[in-house]
Design a protein around this motif. Structure first.
Motif, PDB file in Angstrom:
ATOM      1  N   LYS A  72       0.809  -1.218   0.000  1.00  0.00           N
ATOM      2  CA  LYS A  72       0.000   0.000   0.000  1.00  0.00           C
ATOM      3  C   LYS A  72       0.847   1.275   0.000  1.00  0.00           C
ATOM      4  CE  LYS A  72      -3.879   2.289   2.250  1.00  0.00           C
ATOM      5  NZ  LYS A  72      -4.537   2.477   0.933  1.00  0.00           N
ATOM      6  N   PRO A  73       1.870   1.405   0.869  1.00  0.00           N
ATOM      7  CA  PRO A  73       2.678   2.624   0.841  1.00  0.00           C
ATOM      8  C   PRO A  73       3.343   2.884  -0.510  1.00  0.00           C
ATOM      9  CG  PRO A  73       3.105   1.388   2.856  1.00  0.00           C
ATOM     10  CD  PRO A  73       2.264   0.514   1.987  1.00  0.00           C
ATOM     11  N   LEU A 113       2.766   5.994  -3.093  1.00  0.00           N
ATOM     12  CA  LEU A 113       3.870   6.778  -3.644  1.00  0.00           C
ATOM     13  C   LEU A 113       3.641   7.078  -5.121  1.00  0.00           C
ATOM     14  CD1 LEU A 113       6.808   7.942  -3.472  1.00  0.00           C
ATOM     15  CD2 LEU A 113       7.600   5.626  -4.040  1.00  0.00           C
ATOM     16  N   PHE A 114       3.192   6.072  -5.857  1.00  0.00           N
ATOM     17  CA  PHE A 114       2.963   6.236  -7.296  1.00  0.00           C
ATOM     18  C   PHE A 114       1.537   6.680  -7.623  1.00  0.00           C
ATOM     19  CE2 PHE A 114       6.526   3.212  -7.222  1.00  0.00           C
ATOM     20  CZ  PHE A 114       7.385   3.820  -8.119  1.00  0.00           C
ATOM     21  N   GLN A 115       0.685   6.762  -6.600  1.00  0.00           N
ATOM     22  CA  GLN A 115      -0.729   7.106  -6.778  1.00  0.00           C
ATOM     23  C   GLN A 115      -1.437   6.116  -7.712  1.00  0.00           C
ATOM     24  OE1 GLN A 115      -0.662  11.282  -8.005  1.00  0.00           O
ATOM     25  NE2 GLN A 115      -0.699  11.927  -5.870  1.00  0.00           N
ATOM     26  N   PHE A 116      -1.133   4.840  -7.515  1.00  0.00           N
ATOM     27  CA  PHE A 116      -1.786   3.790  -8.285  1.00  0.00           C
ATOM     28  C   PHE A 116      -3.219   3.617  -7.795  1.00  0.00           C
ATOM     29  CE2 PHE A 116       2.548   1.550  -8.858  1.00  0.00           C
ATOM     30  CZ  PHE A 116       2.758   2.193 -10.067  1.00  0.00           C
ATOM     31  N   PRO A 117      -4.139   3.221  -8.674  1.00  0.00           N
ATOM     32  CA  PRO A 117      -5.506   2.906  -8.224  1.00  0.00           C
ATOM     33  C   PRO A 117      -5.504   1.662  -7.345  1.00  0.00           C
ATOM     34  CG  PRO A 117      -5.202   2.295 -10.535  1.00  0.00           C
ATOM     35  CD  PRO A 117      -3.984   3.078 -10.134  1.00  0.00           C
ATOM     36  N   GLU A 118      -6.563   1.482  -6.576  1.00  0.00           N
ATOM     37  CA  GLU A 118      -6.608   0.396  -5.599  1.00  0.00           C
ATOM     38  C   GLU A 118      -6.538  -0.983  -6.235  1.00  0.00           C
ATOM     39  OE1 GLU A 118      -8.908  -0.723  -1.456  1.00  0.00           O
ATOM     40  OE2 GLU A 118      -9.705   0.853  -2.753  1.00  0.00           O
ATOM     41  N   ILE A 119      -6.984  -1.114  -7.474  1.00  0.00           N
ATOM     42  CA  ILE A 119      -6.961  -2.411  -8.133  1.00  0.00           C
ATOM     43  C   ILE A 119      -5.529  -2.917  -8.305  1.00  0.00           C
ATOM     44  CG2 ILE A 119      -6.991  -1.359 -10.432  1.00  0.00           C
ATOM     45  CD1 ILE A 119      -8.597  -4.705  -9.395  1.00  0.00           C
ATOM     46  N   VAL A 120      -4.572  -2.012  -8.449  1.00  0.00           N
ATOM     47  CA  VAL A 120      -3.168  -2.415  -8.568  1.00  0.00           C
ATOM     48  C   VAL A 120      -2.698  -3.059  -7.264  1.00  0.00           C
ATOM     49  CG1 VAL A 120      -0.796  -1.603  -8.872  1.00  0.00           C
ATOM     50  CG2 VAL A 120      -2.622  -0.656 -10.284  1.00  0.00           C
ATOM     51  N   VAL A 149      -1.232  -7.972  -4.216  1.00  0.00           N
ATOM     52  CA  VAL A 149      -1.350  -8.772  -2.991  1.00  0.00           C
ATOM     53  C   VAL A 149      -1.799 -10.192  -3.333  1.00  0.00           C
ATOM     54  CG1 VAL A 149      -2.709  -9.059  -0.876  1.00  0.00           C
ATOM     55  CG2 VAL A 149      -1.717  -6.832  -1.419  1.00  0.00           C
ATOM     56  N   SER A 150      -2.748 -10.310  -4.242  1.00  0.00           N
ATOM     57  CA  SER A 150      -3.214 -11.647  -4.653  1.00  0.00           C
ATOM     58  C   SER A 150      -2.082 -12.444  -5.304  1.00  0.00           C
ATOM     59  CB  SER A 150      -4.391 -11.526  -5.624  1.00  0.00           C
ATOM     60  OG  SER A 150      -5.538 -11.040  -4.976  1.00  0.00           O
ATOM     61  N   TYR A 151      -1.292 -11.794  -6.153  1.00  0.00           N
ATOM     62  CA  TYR A 151      -0.182 -12.477  -6.815  1.00  0.00           C
ATOM     63  C   TYR A 151       0.822 -13.016  -5.792  1.00  0.00           C
ATOM     64  CZ  TYR A 151      -1.628 -10.456 -11.336  1.00  0.00           C
ATOM     65  OH  TYR A 151      -2.310 -10.104 -12.479  1.00  0.00           O
ATOM     66  N   ILE A 152       1.149 -12.196  -4.799  1.00  0.00           N
ATOM     67  CA  ILE A 152       2.123 -12.609  -3.776  1.00  0.00           C
ATOM     68  C   ILE A 152       1.604 -13.808  -3.004  1.00  0.00           C
ATOM     69  CG2 ILE A 152       3.353 -11.896  -1.687  1.00  0.00           C
ATOM     70  CD1 ILE A 152       3.059  -8.965  -2.774  1.00  0.00           C
ATOM     71  N   LYS A 153       0.345 -13.748  -2.586  1.00  0.00           N
ATOM     72  CA  LYS A 153      -0.227 -14.839  -1.800  1.00  0.00           C
ATOM     73  C   LYS A 153      -0.322 -16.121  -2.622  1.00  0.00           C
ATOM     74  CE  LYS A 153      -3.949 -12.691  -0.182  1.00  0.00           C
ATOM     75  NZ  LYS A 153      -5.138 -12.441   0.670  1.00  0.00           N
ATOM     76  N   ARG A 154      -0.665 -15.998  -3.888  1.00  0.00           N
ATOM     77  CA  ARG A 154      -0.749 -17.188  -4.741  1.00  0.00           C
ATOM     78  C   ARG A 154       0.639 -17.800  -4.948  1.00  0.00           C
ATOM     79  NH1 ARG A 154      -5.069 -15.468  -9.561  1.00  0.00           N
ATOM     80  NH2 ARG A 154      -6.845 -15.041  -8.182  1.00  0.00           N
ATOM     81  N   PHE A 155       1.644 -16.956  -5.139  1.00  0.00           N
ATOM     82  CA  PHE A 155       3.009 -17.451  -5.362  1.00  0.00           C
ATOM     83  C   PHE A 155       3.478 -18.288  -4.184  1.00  0.00           C
ATOM     84  CE2 PHE A 155       7.607 -17.075  -4.882  1.00  0.00           C
ATOM     85  CZ  PHE A 155       8.051 -17.453  -6.145  1.00  0.00           C
ATOM     86  N   THR A 206     -12.079  -2.141   6.003  1.00  0.00           N
ATOM     87  CA  THR A 206     -12.084  -3.514   6.505  1.00  0.00           C
ATOM     88  C   THR A 206     -11.736  -4.495   5.389  1.00  0.00           C
ATOM     89  OG1 THR A 206     -13.821  -2.876   8.066  1.00  0.00           O
ATOM     90  CG2 THR A 206     -13.439  -5.225   7.766  1.00  0.00           C
ATOM     91  N   ALA A 207     -12.212  -4.209   4.177  1.00  0.00           N
ATOM     92  CA  ALA A 207     -11.893  -5.061   3.027  1.00  0.00           C
ATOM     93  C   ALA A 207     -10.391  -5.034   2.747  1.00  0.00           C
ATOM     94  CB  ALA A 207     -12.672  -4.602   1.800  1.00  0.00           C
ATOM     95  N   ARG A 208      -9.767  -3.887   2.947  1.00  0.00           N
ATOM     96  CA  ARG A 208      -8.319  -3.779   2.754  1.00  0.00           C
ATOM     97  C   ARG A 208      -7.573  -4.632   3.777  1.00  0.00           C
ATOM     98  NH1 ARG A 208      -8.713   2.773   1.949  1.00  0.00           N
ATOM     99  NH2 ARG A 208      -9.248   2.724  -0.289  1.00  0.00           N
ATOM    100  N   LEU A 209      -8.090  -4.665   4.990  1.00  0.00           N
ATOM    101  CA  LEU A 209      -7.482  -5.496   6.025  1.00  0.00           C
ATOM    102  C   LEU A 209      -7.644  -6.974   5.699  1.00  0.00           C
ATOM    103  CD1 LEU A 209      -6.074  -5.639   8.798  1.00  0.00           C
ATOM    104  CD2 LEU A 209      -8.348  -5.588   9.859  1.00  0.00           C
ATOM    105  N   SER A 210      -8.762  -7.314   5.061  1.00  0.00           N
ATOM    106  CA  SER A 210      -9.024  -8.727   4.721  1.00  0.00           C
ATOM    107  C   SER A 210      -7.993  -9.274   3.738  1.00  0.00           C
ATOM    108  CB  SER A 210     -10.430  -8.883   4.136  1.00  0.00           C
ATOM    109  OG  SER A 210     -10.497  -8.387   2.807  1.00  0.00           O
ATOM    110  N   ARG A 211      -7.310  -8.388   3.014  1.00  0.00           N
ATOM    111  CA  ARG A 211      -6.293  -8.842   2.049  1.00  0.00           C
ATOM    112  C   ARG A 211      -5.112  -9.516   2.749  1.00  0.00           C
ATOM    113  NH1 ARG A 211      -6.377  -3.155  -0.824  1.00  0.00           N
ATOM    114  NH2 ARG A 211      -8.394  -3.302  -1.857  1.00  0.00           N
ATOM    115  N   LEU A 212      -4.931  -9.230   4.011  1.00  0.00           N
ATOM    116  CA  LEU A 212      -3.821  -9.831   4.761  1.00  0.00           C
ATOM    117  C   LEU A 212      -4.184 -11.198   5.323  1.00  0.00           C
ATOM    118  CD1 LEU A 212      -2.604  -6.680   6.749  1.00  0.00           C
ATOM    119  CD2 LEU A 212      -1.959  -7.430   4.446  1.00  0.00           C
ATOM    120  N   THR A 213      -5.397 -11.656   5.042  1.00  0.00           N
ATOM    121  CA  THR A 213      -5.879 -12.949   5.532  1.00  0.00           C
ATOM    122  C   THR A 213      -6.023 -13.949   4.388  1.00  0.00           C
ATOM    123  OG1 THR A 213      -8.251 -12.544   5.223  1.00  0.00           O
ATOM    124  CG2 THR A 213      -7.233 -11.620   7.206  1.00  0.00           C
ATOM    125  N   ASN A 214      -6.522 -15.134   4.707  1.00  0.00           N
ATOM    126  CA  ASN A 214      -6.781 -16.169   3.696  1.00  0.00           C
ATOM    127  C   ASN A 214      -8.171 -16.056   3.077  1.00  0.00           C
ATOM    128  OD1 ASN A 214      -4.285 -17.512   3.958  1.00  0.00           O
ATOM    129  ND2 ASN A 214      -5.017 -18.643   5.746  1.00  0.00           N
TER     130      ASN A 214
END
Length: 371
Positions: free
Chosen positions: A99-100, A104-111, A116-122, A224-232
């Motif tokens: 997120k930080p 920094l790059f002002q990316f949209p939330e979908i990025v 995060v999904s890619y990292i967890k899948r890897f 809360t949805a953003r926090l859920s990304r850190l879970t399974n």
């Protein structure tokens, strides 16, 4: 806007595999995320345990070979390797660093959500012993900018996040490897979009809340949805189930009214409250953990650096052998390319093959020519 079927979600993982003739097939069920990236908690635990054990075994074997080549080498396997729980803590820490960088790059939330999904899948198939999560995090983030059509040059990306300390090559070198582990399935369905869809739905309810109040509820649910990304959660539940769970944590009464309105107005079936409760439980567990302390991260990271495959550690006999083999392979490839180039040049100069010998002609007494 969310469809009725998406809000209903699935009753459980077993019911997901069953189809009934009187139920509309949810579009989400056709996605690669639903078909290939859905697991039970037990399956997730098994995959991570197997990845951890495999990486530890390979590293031990590597250091055994190193000892044979260089009896004086100090074996790193004397250090306790990271456990599955420690691996997960380290991965979650680097997930929180996405997120930080996006800010920094002002990316949209979908990025952010996609990375995060890619990292967890890897890390379902790999261990942090195989590849450090910092590298995977940076490459996954750069990859996600391309897959969701928010491109940035690799030069700018590496320059701003590393301040000259991170090379372009270190990011690009593992991009294909990550893609392979993703099965080249780049599409994701993050829960924050479902949160937005329910928010739009709620604005059409007859007993709708004051717009300002509803806006506040939506803002909290999105956090809360953003926090859920850190879970399974995304591996176990559908995006709509996660979204409803996020709203329940903010205003349960509103969610109950919303579900009742859906049932009466659109004859929708009630969603799985067990699934919603499961989402809430996962998020609450993550909340109770809080952020990982810097000292804990440093301790895990320190042991991780010592617990590496010797073929990846500069100065070891295994590393030197690997470099020699790579140099030999490169030389063979260069020689092969040179031979092919010379052959191609020769064939291009002799399109019709060997030049023909000059034919000698002679004349007979009758004036006829003989060859």
């Amino acid at each position: 806007m969310m469809t009725v079927e998406e809000v209903n979600g699935d009753n459980n993982l077993e019911n997901n595999k069953e189809s009934t003739s009187n139920k509309v097939h949810p579009i989400y069920h056709d996605s690669s995320q639903h078909r290939h990236w859905r697991y039970t908690p037990t399956e997730l635990a098994d995959k991570r345990r197997i990845a951890n054990e495999k990486a530890i075994a390979l590293t031990r074997t590597g250091w055994d070979k190193e000892k044979e080549l260089n009896p004086n080498s100090e074996m790193s396997t004397s250090i306790t390797p990271p456990s599955v729980e420690e691996e997960n803590d380290l991965i979650v820490y680097y997930l929180s660093q996405v997120k930080p960088i996006c800010n920094l790059f002002q990316f949209p939330e979908i990025v952010e959500a996609t990375a995060v999904s890619y990292i967890k899948r890897f890390y379902l198939f790999n261990s942090v012993i195989d590849l450090h999560p910092k590298r995977v995090m940076l490459t996954s983030l750069f990859l996600s900018t391309k897959t969701v059509n928010t491109p940035i040059s690799i030069s700018d990306f590496a320059h701003y996040i590393g301040k000259g300390k991170i090379s372009k090559e270190s990011i690009l070198d593992i991009e294909f490897l990550i893609s392979q582990n993703l099965r080249f399935e780049y599409a994701t369905h993050p829960a924050h979009r479902a949160v937005w869809g329910i928010y739009l739905d709620m604005q059409t309810m007859p007993s709708r809340q004051n717009q300002q109040v509803l806006d506040g509820i939506f803002a909290e649910a999105r956090q809360t949805a953003r926090l859920s990304r850190l879970t399974n959660a995304e591996f176990i539940y559908t995006p709509s189930q996660i979204a409803l769970g996020c709203y329940v944590m903010v205003n349960k009464t509103l969610v109950e009214e919303y579900i009742e309105w859906k049932k009466q107005e659109f004859h929708a079936e009630a969603p799985s409250f067990d699934a919603i409760d499961g989402v809430v439980a996962l998020i609450n567990i993550q909340k109770s953990k809080g952020g990982l302390k810097k000292e804990t991260v440093q301790d895990i990271d320190k042991r991780l650096k010592l617990w590496q495959d010797p073929s990846k550690v500069e100065g070891t006999a295994m590393y030197k052998r690997k470099q020699e083999e790579a140099d030999k392979e490169d030389l063979e490839k260069r020689n092969k390319r040179q031979l092919e180039a010379e052959k191609s040049k020769y064939e291009s100069e002799s399109v019709f093959g060997e030049p023909l010998e000059t034919l000698k002609r002679s004349r007979t007494d009758d004036g006829e020519e003989n060859e």
